[in-house]
Design a protein around this motif. Structure first.
Motif, PDB file in Angstrom:
ATOM      1  N   ARG A  59       0.833  -1.193   0.000  1.00 35.40           N
ATOM      2  CA  ARG A  59       0.000   0.000   0.000  1.00 35.40           C
ATOM      3  C   ARG A  59       0.874   1.250   0.000  1.00 35.40           C
ATOM      4  O   ARG A  59       1.787   1.385   0.805  1.00 35.40           O
ATOM      5  CB  ARG A  59      -0.899  -0.004   1.236  1.00 35.40           C
ATOM      6  CG  ARG A  59      -1.833   1.184   1.318  1.00 35.40           C
ATOM      7  CD  ARG A  59      -2.707   1.110   2.549  1.00 35.40           C
ATOM      8  NE  ARG A  59      -3.501   2.309   2.687  1.00 35.40           N
ATOM      9  CZ  ARG A  59      -4.196   2.634   3.765  1.00 35.40           C
ATOM     10  NH1 ARG A  59      -4.204   1.816   4.797  1.00 35.40           N
ATOM     11  NH2 ARG A  59      -4.894   3.746   3.817  1.00 35.40           N
ATOM     12  N   GLY A  60       0.608   2.168  -0.920  1.00 29.65           N
ATOM     13  CA  GLY A  60       1.384   3.394  -0.983  1.00 29.65           C
ATOM     14  C   GLY A  60       2.829   3.118  -1.373  1.00 29.65           C
ATOM     15  O   GLY A  60       3.137   2.145  -2.060  1.00 29.65           O
ATOM     16  N   ASP A  61       3.716   3.979  -0.941  1.00 34.46           N
ATOM     17  CA  ASP A  61       5.139   3.837  -1.236  1.00 34.46           C
ATOM     18  C   ASP A  61       5.716   2.709  -0.389  1.00 34.46           C
ATOM     19  O   ASP A  61       5.739   2.809   0.833  1.00 34.46           O
ATOM     20  CB  ASP A  61       5.852   5.153  -0.932  1.00 34.46           C
ATOM     21  CG  ASP A  61       7.337   5.119  -1.294  1.00 34.46           C
ATOM     22  OD1 ASP A  61       7.840   4.052  -1.706  1.00 34.46           O
ATOM     23  OD2 ASP A  61       7.991   6.171  -1.162  1.00 34.46           O
ATOM     24  N   PRO A  62       6.210   1.625  -1.014  1.00 33.32           N
ATOM     25  CA  PRO A  62       6.750   0.507  -0.222  1.00 33.32           C
ATOM     26  C   PRO A  62       7.968   0.898   0.611  1.00 33.32           C
ATOM     27  O   PRO A  62       8.309   0.205   1.567  1.00 33.32           O
ATOM     28  CB  PRO A  62       7.107  -0.544  -1.282  1.00 33.32           C
ATOM     29  CG  PRO A  62       7.198   0.206  -2.569  1.00 33.32           C
ATOM     30  CD  PRO A  62       6.227   1.340  -2.454  1.00 33.32           C
ATOM     31  N   ALA A  63       8.610   2.015   0.276  1.00 36.46           N
ATOM     32  CA  ALA A  63       9.758   2.470   1.059  1.00 36.46           C
ATOM     33  C   ALA A  63       9.356   2.852   2.476  1.00 36.46           C
ATOM     34  O   ALA A  63      10.179   2.792   3.399  1.00 36.46           O
ATOM     35  CB  ALA A  63      10.435   3.656   0.371  1.00 36.46           C
ATOM     36  N   LEU A  64       8.095   3.230   2.667  1.00 35.79           N
ATOM     37  CA  LEU A  64       7.639   3.604   4.007  1.00 35.79           C
ATOM     38  C   LEU A  64       7.605   2.392   4.924  1.00 35.79           C
ATOM     39  O   LEU A  64       8.027   2.462   6.080  1.00 35.79           O
ATOM     40  CB  LEU A  64       6.258   4.243   3.925  1.00 35.79           C
ATOM     41  CG  LEU A  64       6.188   5.602   3.234  1.00 35.79           C
ATOM     42  CD1 LEU A  64       4.742   5.998   2.972  1.00 35.79           C
ATOM     43  CD2 LEU A  64       6.894   6.664   4.072  1.00 35.79           C
ATOM     44  N   ALA A  65       7.094   1.265   4.404  1.00 36.32           N
ATOM     45  CA  ALA A  65       7.080   0.036   5.203  1.00 36.32           C
ATOM     46  C   ALA A  65       8.494  -0.417   5.510  1.00 36.32           C
ATOM     47  O   ALA A  65       8.790  -0.870   6.628  1.00 36.32           O
ATOM     48  CB  ALA A  65       6.319  -1.064   4.454  1.00 36.32           C
ATOM     49  N   ALA A  66       9.387  -0.273   4.547  1.00 39.35           N
ATOM     50  CA  ALA A  66      10.788  -0.652   4.766  1.00 39.35           C
ATOM     51  C   ALA A  66      11.428   0.238   5.828  1.00 39.35           C
ATOM     52  O   ALA A  66      12.210  -0.238   6.664  1.00 39.35           O
ATOM     53  CB  ALA A  66      11.565  -0.562   3.456  1.00 39.35           C
ATOM     54  N   ALA A  67      11.098   1.525   5.802  1.00 38.04           N
ATOM     55  CA  ALA A  67      11.664   2.454   6.783  1.00 38.04           C
ATOM     56  C   ALA A  67      11.169   2.141   8.191  1.00 38.04           C
ATOM     57  O   ALA A  67      11.927   2.228   9.168  1.00 38.04           O
ATOM     58  CB  ALA A  67      11.314   3.894   6.402  1.00 38.04           C
ATOM     59  N   ALA A  68       9.882   1.780   8.329  1.00 39.59           N
ATOM     60  CA  ALA A  68       9.349   1.426   9.640  1.00 39.59           C
ATOM     61  C   ALA A  68      10.028   0.172  10.171  1.00 39.59           C
ATOM     62  O   ALA A  68      10.418   0.107  11.351  1.00 39.59           O
ATOM     63  CB  ALA A  68       7.838   1.211   9.544  1.00 39.59           C
TER      64      ALA A  68
END
Length: 272
Positions: free
Chosen positions: A71-80
């Motif tokens: 969902r959305g930018d997958p980089a956000l999940a990776a950053a979390a």
């Protein structure tokens, strides 16, 4: 022969003492957010942000909406995931449980607190929210946590950090029918002006616009709780509000609020 065990014992004691200090400094919010669950060590973090503990348990950080790779930018999940990994994996931390029993997927529900050098200790939830890598998702078990978390979320949103730059996670306008239609069944945060209040036998409706706009639904049994929290539902006409929860579009976009922390008052709307 005894020096190594003694050294390890002292090191362990030092770690426990540091964590005890961390919990002491954070006592107010930890006490409000859950009960002490002992000292644990994180072994890994999966793509959903769930933490595998070295003792075999899995921890879900309760009361958060975390970004997902799908969902959305997958980089956000990776950053979390990266934030949690760097801060907690391989380190001992204090476990705070918001409920004693595991959930139906056998996960512990709570949070982790670890000492942070030269700064006040932050929990996993607080660190994620402050970095803009999680939104506050009200849950009954985390009612005591949410006021402080909402303040952190507000600061991250004002700075446009993390998810607050991503169209898939931003606050929606209550009259944006197209955006609401695409998010049926999802957790959303929506803002709008209360245009009309409808009273049914069992429910109360706050209409935030015309056809296609969001209606906020509340059981009339919850009115006293909202009144006590300073948000009397029947007196909100003309006010701008922010609500959060699961969107249900079966009968037009609706969002049911069951707890005062699901609604924020943003002031009177300017006359047009």
């Amino acid at each position: 022969m005894k020096s190594a065990p003694t050294h390890l014992a002292r090191r362990r004691a030092a770690v426990v003492a540091a964590l005890a200090l961390a919990l002491g400094l954070a006592a107010g919010r930890v006490a409000a957010c859950g009960a002490a669950g002992g000292i644990v060590q994180a072994a890994s973090v999966d793509q959903r942000g769930e933490i595998a503990l070295a003792d075999g348990r899995t921890l879900r950080i309760a009361g958060l909406d975390l970004p997902l790779p799908s969902r959305g930018d997958p980089a956000l999940a990776a950053a979390a995931r990266d934030l949690l990994t760097k801060r907690f994996v391989g380190r001992e931390a204090a476990l705070s449980l918001v409920v004693a029993a595991a959930d139906r997927w056998d996960r512990a529900l709570g949070d982790l607190v670890a000492p942070v050098s030269d700064a006040a200790p932050a929990s996993a939830a607080e660190a994620l929210i402050a970095a803009g890598l999680a939104r506050v998702r009200p849950e009954y078990e985390t009612r005591g946590c949410e006021a402080g978390r909402l303040a952190l979320e507000s600061a991250a949103r004002a700075k446009g950090l993390g998810v607050w730059r991503d169209p898939d996670y931003v606050v929606l306008a209550a009259d944006d029918a197209a955006s609401l239609a695409r998010r049926d069944g999802r957790f959303v945060i929506v803002e709008g002006v209360v245009r009309r209040i409808g009273l049914g036998r069992a429910r109360l409706y706050l209409d935030l616009g015309g056809r296609g706009a969001l209606s906020v639904v509340a059981s009339r049994k919850t009115q006293a709780a909202f009144q006590a929290a300073g948000a009397p539902l029947t007196a909100l006409a003309g006010e701008k509000i922010r609500v959060r929860g699961a969107l249900d579009s079966r009968f037009g976009p609706q969002l049911e609020i069951v707890d005062p922390l699901m609604l924020e008052r943003l002031g009177r709307a300017e006359a047009k």
